[in-house]
Structure formats: C-alpha cells, structure tokens
Design an enzyme around this catalytic site. Structure first.
Site, mmCIF file in Angstrom:
data_model
loop_
_atom_site.group_PDB
_atom_site.id
_atom_site.type_symbol
_atom_site.label_atom_id
_atom_site.label_comp_id
_atom_site.label_asym_id
_atom_site.label_seq_id
_atom_site.Cartn_x
_atom_site.Cartn_y
_atom_site.Cartn_z
ATOM 1 N N LYS A 207 4.358 6.410 5.271
ATOM 2 C CA LYS A 207 3.680 7.634 4.835
ATOM 3 C C LYS A 207 2.820 8.187 5.979
ATOM 4 O O LYS A 207 2.890 9.349 6.318
ATOM 5 C CB LYS A 207 2.816 7.328 3.612
ATOM 6 C CG LYS A 207 2.048 8.506 3.094
ATOM 7 C CD LYS A 207 1.256 8.175 1.842
ATOM 8 C CE LYS A 207 0.336 9.339 1.493
ATOM 9 N NZ LYS A 207 -0.480 9.079 0.318
ATOM 10 N N GLU A 213 2.009 -2.455 11.793
ATOM 11 C CA GLU A 213 3.171 -3.346 11.657
ATOM 12 C C GLU A 213 4.465 -2.545 11.753
ATOM 13 O O GLU A 213 5.400 -2.922 12.473
ATOM 14 C CB GLU A 213 3.130 -4.068 10.302
ATOM 15 C CG GLU A 213 1.977 -5.033 10.124
ATOM 16 C CD GLU A 213 0.762 -4.407 9.457
ATOM 17 O OE1 GLU A 213 0.509 -3.197 9.663
ATOM 18 O OE2 GLU A 213 0.054 -5.133 8.735
ATOM 19 N N GLY A 267 1.099 5.461 -1.631
ATOM 20 C CA GLY A 267 2.105 4.544 -1.085
ATOM 21 C C GLY A 267 2.777 3.694 -2.145
ATOM 22 O O GLY A 267 3.999 3.564 -2.190
ATOM 23 N N ARG A 268 1.981 3.107 -3.047
ATOM 24 C CA ARG A 268 2.559 2.205 -4.057
ATOM 25 C C ARG A 268 3.230 2.964 -5.196
ATOM 26 O O ARG A 268 3.749 2.348 -6.126
ATOM 27 C CB ARG A 268 1.492 1.235 -4.560
ATOM 28 C CG ARG A 268 0.225 1.892 -5.031
ATOM 29 C CD ARG A 268 -0.915 0.873 -5.156
ATOM 30 N NE ARG A 268 -2.189 1.500 -5.470
ATOM 31 C CZ ARG A 268 -3.027 1.990 -4.564
ATOM 32 N NH1 ARG A 268 -2.727 1.945 -3.292
ATOM 33 N NH2 ARG A 268 -4.177 2.529 -4.923
ATOM 34 N N GLU A 353 -3.499 -3.501 -5.855
ATOM 35 C CA GLU A 353 -4.033 -2.526 -4.899
ATOM 36 C C GLU A 353 -4.653 -1.347 -5.657
ATOM 37 O O GLU A 353 -5.544 -0.673 -5.157
ATOM 38 C CB GLU A 353 -2.933 -2.035 -3.938
ATOM 39 C CG GLU A 353 -3.495 -1.370 -2.689
ATOM 40 C CD GLU A 353 -2.466 -1.158 -1.586
ATOM 41 O OE1 GLU A 353 -2.432 -1.936 -0.622
ATOM 42 O OE2 GLU A 353 -1.680 -0.201 -1.694
ATOM 43 N N HIS A 384 10.687 -24.339 -14.771
ATOM 44 C CA HIS A 384 10.796 -25.660 -14.137
ATOM 45 C C HIS A 384 9.835 -25.800 -12.968
ATOM 46 O O HIS A 384 9.972 -26.714 -12.160
ATOM 47 C CB HIS A 384 12.243 -25.888 -13.683
ATOM 48 C CG HIS A 384 13.195 -25.829 -14.840
ATOM 49 N ND1 HIS A 384 13.465 -26.917 -15.637
ATOM 50 C CD2 HIS A 384 13.874 -24.791 -15.380
ATOM 51 C CE1 HIS A 384 14.314 -26.560 -16.599
ATOM 52 N NE2 HIS A 384 14.561 -25.269 -16.457
ATOM 53 N N LYS A 512 -8.017 -4.562 8.809
ATOM 54 C CA LYS A 512 -7.228 -3.840 9.823
ATOM 55 C C LYS A 512 -8.067 -3.597 11.071
ATOM 56 O O LYS A 512 -7.603 -3.777 12.201
ATOM 57 C CB LYS A 512 -6.776 -2.471 9.279
ATOM 58 C CG LYS A 512 -5.630 -2.514 8.299
ATOM 59 C CD LYS A 512 -5.198 -1.075 7.986
ATOM 60 C CE LYS A 512 -4.298 -1.001 6.777
ATOM 61 N NZ LYS A 512 -3.986 0.362 6.367
HETATM 62 O O1 F6P Z 1 -2.594 -0.975 3.957
HETATM 63 C C1 F6P Z 1 -2.221 -0.595 2.693
HETATM 64 C C2 F6P Z 1 -1.272 0.577 2.726
HETATM 65 O O2 F6P Z 1 -1.973 1.734 3.045
HETATM 66 C C3 F6P Z 1 -0.532 0.723 1.413
HETATM 67 O O3 F6P Z 1 -1.249 1.399 0.468
HETATM 68 C C4 F6P Z 1 0.716 1.395 1.854
HETATM 69 O O4 F6P Z 1 1.718 1.305 0.898
HETATM 70 C C5 F6P Z 1 1.016 0.641 3.116
HETATM 71 O O5 F6P Z 1 -0.247 0.405 3.696
HETATM 72 C C6 F6P Z 1 1.937 1.300 4.085
HETATM 73 O O6 F6P Z 1 1.457 2.540 4.530
HETATM 74 P P1 F6P Z 1 2.394 3.562 5.293
HETATM 75 O O7 F6P Z 1 3.493 3.970 4.380
HETATM 76 O O8 F6P Z 1 1.489 4.702 5.682
HETATM 77 O O9 F6P Z 1 2.953 2.872 6.513
#
Ligand code: F6P
Length: 550
Positions: A207, A213, A267-268, A353, A384, A512
């Site tokens: 987003k 990452e 995002g979620r 979240e 199990h 972060k």
């Molecule tokens: O760090 C949490 C977050 O902001 C989530 O809410 C989101 O889904 C994820 O990181 C990834 O964010 P992006 O889509 O901006 O890479």
C-alpha cells in the site's frame, strides 16, 4: 468525552447478570429448553451461526443487544458505510466495503462518486489476468507465465495468500502462486530457487511502497531477475499494486503495470482491492467477482438485519461476553477444512492489529480488556496438539468452529469423519463429563473401585467451555467472501463497543524505528547507541558473528 463503558446502564446490568448466573451450566440450559438451538442460531449471506453452546441465555442476549445500542454501534456502522471519517487518528474514511459494491451503485466521497474508479481497476485486473491466464502475456523468451510471486507483508500478503489457498480448487492449472513476505532472506531464497525467471511474474504488493521488508525483497528479486534478463524485460515480469504511484515509478515499474487503490482501504482490509491481484490471476476475474459479491451480501446483512438476527453483531457480542465477563483470554479458530488452514493467521492480523489497543478514540484509557489472542489451526489436527488444554486447562478459552458441509473432493467417508469430529468437539467442550458419568463409565469397564477413585479427578471434564459453530454449504468464492466480511464486521462492532479506533496501527511503529537504528549499528554505519545492557549485548554478539562471516 465518551461515558466509560463500565458506567453504562447496559454494562452494569450485564455485570449484575453475570454475578447472578455465573454458576450455571450450559448443559442444564439445553436440558431446560428444547428450543435452545433454534433460538440461539441464525443465518445470513450463505452462513449459518450456532451460538447456543455459549454460556448465555435469552436475558444475556437481550442485555448484550442493549449494550450494542447504548454504545451507538448502528450509528457508527452507518457512518462507516457512508464514508465518514471513521478512522479519526489518521483522518480517513474506512471504505473497504465500497470495493464490493455492485457496479451500478454510487458512493460519494469528497463530492466524487468512487465506484467508477473502483470498477475501472477491477476491469484492469480482469484484462491483465485474462492475458496471463490465456497465455497471451509471455515472458522475455516467449514462454507462458507459470509462476506468480507476490512480494508483500501484513495485509499485502496474508489476504492474497490465505484466499489463494482457500480457493485452490478454483485455481488455474498452469499458474502456481508463491508468497514472499519475510525480510529473512531464507523466504525469498526458497522461492527463487524453485522458479524460472523466464516464466515468473512478480507482483510487488505494498500500500505504502515504503515497507522495509517488501522493498528489500523486491530489490533482491529484481537483482536476481536481471542476472538472467535485461532491464527492457522487466516490464513483462514485474507489476505493482500500491497507492503510491511515485514510489512505484521510482522502482522502475511503468504506470500501466501498476494497479492502484486508495488510502481509505486499510492494509488488513485490502484483499478486496488490487491487493487481491494474485487471487484474480489464480481463480479468474469472474470468481473474484463472486468473492466480492459474497462479502457484499454480508455487508447488506450487517446493515439491514435487526441486531437480534445479525451475524457480525452476535459474533461480536458473544466475544464481548466471553472476554469481559467470562474472562476468556483467547479465541482458538478451528476451521474443519484443510483449505482454510491459513484463516487463523489471517484473522490474527484482522482482529489483533485492529482491536489490540488500550486507548479510546477520545484519548482516554480503555477500562476493560479488549482484543483476545487469536490463534488456531485446522481440525482435526489441533485435536491432537493443543485441544487437551482447551478441554482441561485452567483457563477458559473460546473456540470458533468453522466447517463446510460439502467438500470439493469425492471421499465422502473423510467428510463424515471430519464433521463428526467438529460437532463432537463442540459438544464435549459444552457438556464436559461429570464425576458420576466418569465413574459409571469406569464401572462398566470393570475397573476396581480403588483404581476408579484414583483416576476419577483426571478424567473429569468440567465443560462449560464456550464455542460458536459457523457452517457453510461449501467453501466457494462467495462463502469465503461472506466469511471474511463476517469477521471484519465483528471486529468493527467490538471496536465500537470498546470505544477504540479499529483502523489505525500505531503500535507497530516503535519497533520499526528502533530496528532502523539497530540496522545502522549492525552494518557499522553509525556508532553504537546506548541501549539497555541486554540490547547492547545482543547487538555486540551479532556484530561479531557478522564480521566473522565476512
Ligand atoms: O506494519 C503494519 C502494516 O502497516 C500493516 O498494517 C500492513 O498491512 C503492512 O504493514 C504492510 O504495509 P504495506 O502494504 O504498506 O507494505
């Protein structure tokens, strides 16, 4: 300032009711009321919800509905659907529901109908996916695409991955979807060692297009690709999904290979947007539209059904009862469907979240416990592994059972055994087994009296362990859409009652920022900071190990 939840008439009445009824056994409530299942179950949008195995009765439910009314759940719900600034700490509307609106409907945001833009991106995704699926879209040496690698994290990963897995029986036979998320290089390495650059399509899904990452994984994937092909070939193998056009361009992806979405999609909550591109490639645009339609049916149910028949509202209120009155600290999600094996992990982000917060929208502290821990795995595997604790552990933990009545395979006897286990577990959690029943069993087995008395305390199940059961006819794009939307709205209702903003996530920021500082220290770009002795010690050990490896 909002009236504290615990000061509301409805909350006080629930506390009083809990004090008066805390010793009741659900098995007795079933015995007293033959209509209990019929009364405490409901359906909507293709899903059936049985909540009769919770420690509730008609009065509990009436008081819970009053709590929802007292806390303005319906008004807040209407504000969300209308595009008001529900996400107040980020000054944003919350409109993932608009993504599943039918094409002919309208939704005005800042004096502009946003539905045409949403539909245009859906069309863009459909055209692109069809070109890839049909084999018209070719890689740099003229071969068809065989592998899709989605690079993203959080909501840009969990949604597409979970849904691709859940709907694998609808997947295109040639296209294999892979998901890279972790900055741990082992994740990317494991995928790159399996795919061929000439037949692989990368989706960079972010987003913000800033997430560390994802950006590192995307750069490494690009560098790997360029060892096998030229810069001019990138356009055939890299596309982006983002709200950040400038960052996408800076990465080297042309605007025509970008699938946009908007800041009013959290995002979620983004699997319904272009973030669902991997799913569209896998199952095709028509199935994706069914997925959206299933969620839309749940949106309508949530808006139109009275609270007493409203699945998300009921699921949320049962959750509030279990969390704030019964004292359940977690919910174990138990899908009795192998293809839903990633659903508990998906719900972890959605619920934790969203509602893992302790400050109310007005800035004051929340006085009651908020989001429980969400965890789980598919049945019957969990039985199990950790079900022992759920049955006889010292804590009461709620369980959500989820099952599809008909499977997508033809092995009927497997399905019979699977469903038998699902229903048996919820029965066992609720009924338990008391001393008289255990003793009678052991007597029937002919065990000596002394042995019976020794074993008795170990074999008693106290029961009264709350659970919901959600059933669908079959796991399809439509029922999956409804299931996800059910939990989204459950989260919304709980956030409204707890008075928190379910749509920000400030809690992930501190780590972060600290990681950035430590990253610079580990790579010797900055002088060591003065951390606590633990963090300093860990950094020192890592630096030594990294230097020895050079
Ligand atoms: O760090 C949490 C977050 O902001 C989530 O809410 C989101 O889904 C994820 O990181 C990834 O964010 P992006 O889509 O901006 O890479």
């Amino acid at each position: 300032m909002r009236i504290p939840l615990t000061a509301t008439i409805a909350f006080k009445a629930l506390q009083q009711h809990h004090t008066e009824t805390k010793d009741r056994q659900v098995r007795d409530l079933f015995a007293q009321d033959p209509a209990r299942f019929a009364k405490l179950s409901t359906e909507g949008a293709g899903l059936f919800l049985d909540y009769s195995k919770n420690i509730v009765d008609d009065k509990t439910m009436t008081l819970l509905y009053a709590l929802a009314r007292d806390t303005q759940v319906e008004a807040l719900r209407d504000d969300m659907f209308a595009g008001k600034e529900v996400n107040r700490t980020e000054h944003r509307a919350v409109l993932h529901t608009a993504l599943r609106k039918p094409r002919n409907e309208k939704l005005m945001l800042d004096n502009k109908d946003i539905v045409p833009d949403i539909q245009a991106v859906l069309d863009q995704m459909g055209v692109f996916a069809e070109r890839v699926r049909s084999g018209e879209w070719r890689g740099f040496d003229g071969r068809e695409i065989t592998d899709i690698v989605n690079i993203g994290i959080g909501g840009s990963y969990l949604g597409p991955k979970m849904t691709c897995q859940a709907l694998r029986s609808f997947a295109h036979p040639r296209l294999i979807t892979h998901f890279v998320s972790n900055v741990d290089g082992h994740d990317l390495d494991a995928i790159l060692s399996r795919v061929n650059p000439a037949t692989t399509l990368f989706i960079i899904a972010s987003k913000s297009f800033h997430t560390e990452e994802t950006m590192m994984n995307a750069q490494s994937a690009r560098a790997w690709f360029l060892k096998h092909a030229s810069e001019a070939d990138l356009a055939k193998h890299f596309v982006a999904v983002s709200t950040n056009l400038d960052a996408v361009k800076a990465f080297g992806i042309a605007p025509e290979n970008m699938f946009p979405f908007w800041d009013w999609v959290g995002g979620r909550y983004s699997v319904w947007s272009a973030i669902g591109l991997a799913l569209v490639l896998s199952i095709g645009i028509e199935h994706f539209k069914e997925f959206l339609a299933g969620a839309h049916a749940m949106d309508q149910h949530f808006q139109d059904a009275p609270l007493e028949k409203n699945l998300p509202v009921i699921l949320a209120l049962i959750g509030i009862w279990n969390r704030n009155f019964i004292g359940s600290t977690s919910i174990s999600i138990a899908p009795y469907h192998q293809d839903l094996r990633l659903f508990p992990g998906y719900l972890q982000q959605l619920e934790m979240e969203s509602n893992g917060k302790s400050t109310q929208v007005d800035g004051t502290k929340v006085e009651v416990a908020t989001c429980p821990v969400i965890w789980g795995d598919v049945g019957t595997n969990g039985q199990h592994a950790y079900f022992q604790l759920l049955h006889q552990g010292t804590d009461i933990m709620a369980v959500d059972f989820i099952a599809a009545l008909t499977p997508s395979h033809t092995m009927k006897e497997h399905q019979v055994l699977l469903l038998a286990n699902c229903f048996a577990q919820s029965e066992a959690f609720m009924r338990g087994k008391n001393a008289d029943e255990v003793r009678a069993d052991m007597q029937a087995q002919g065990l000596p009296a002394a042995e019976i008395e020794k074993l008795l305390p170990h074999r008693i199940f106290r029961g009264n362990r709350p659970s919901n059961t959600i059933l669908m006819d079959a796991l399809t794009p439509s029922t999956l859409g409804a299931l996800i939307a059910l939990y989204e709205h459950k989260v919304f209702v709980q956030g409204a009652i707890w008075g928190i903003n379910s749509f920000d996530q400030w809690g992930v920021e501190l780590g972060k920022i600290l990681a950035k500082n430590i990253q610079a220290e580990l790579s010797n770009q900055t002088k060591p900071e003065t951390h606590d002795s633990s963090t300093n010690g860990l950094i020192a050990r890592a630096k030594t190990a990294l230097q020895n490896k050079q």
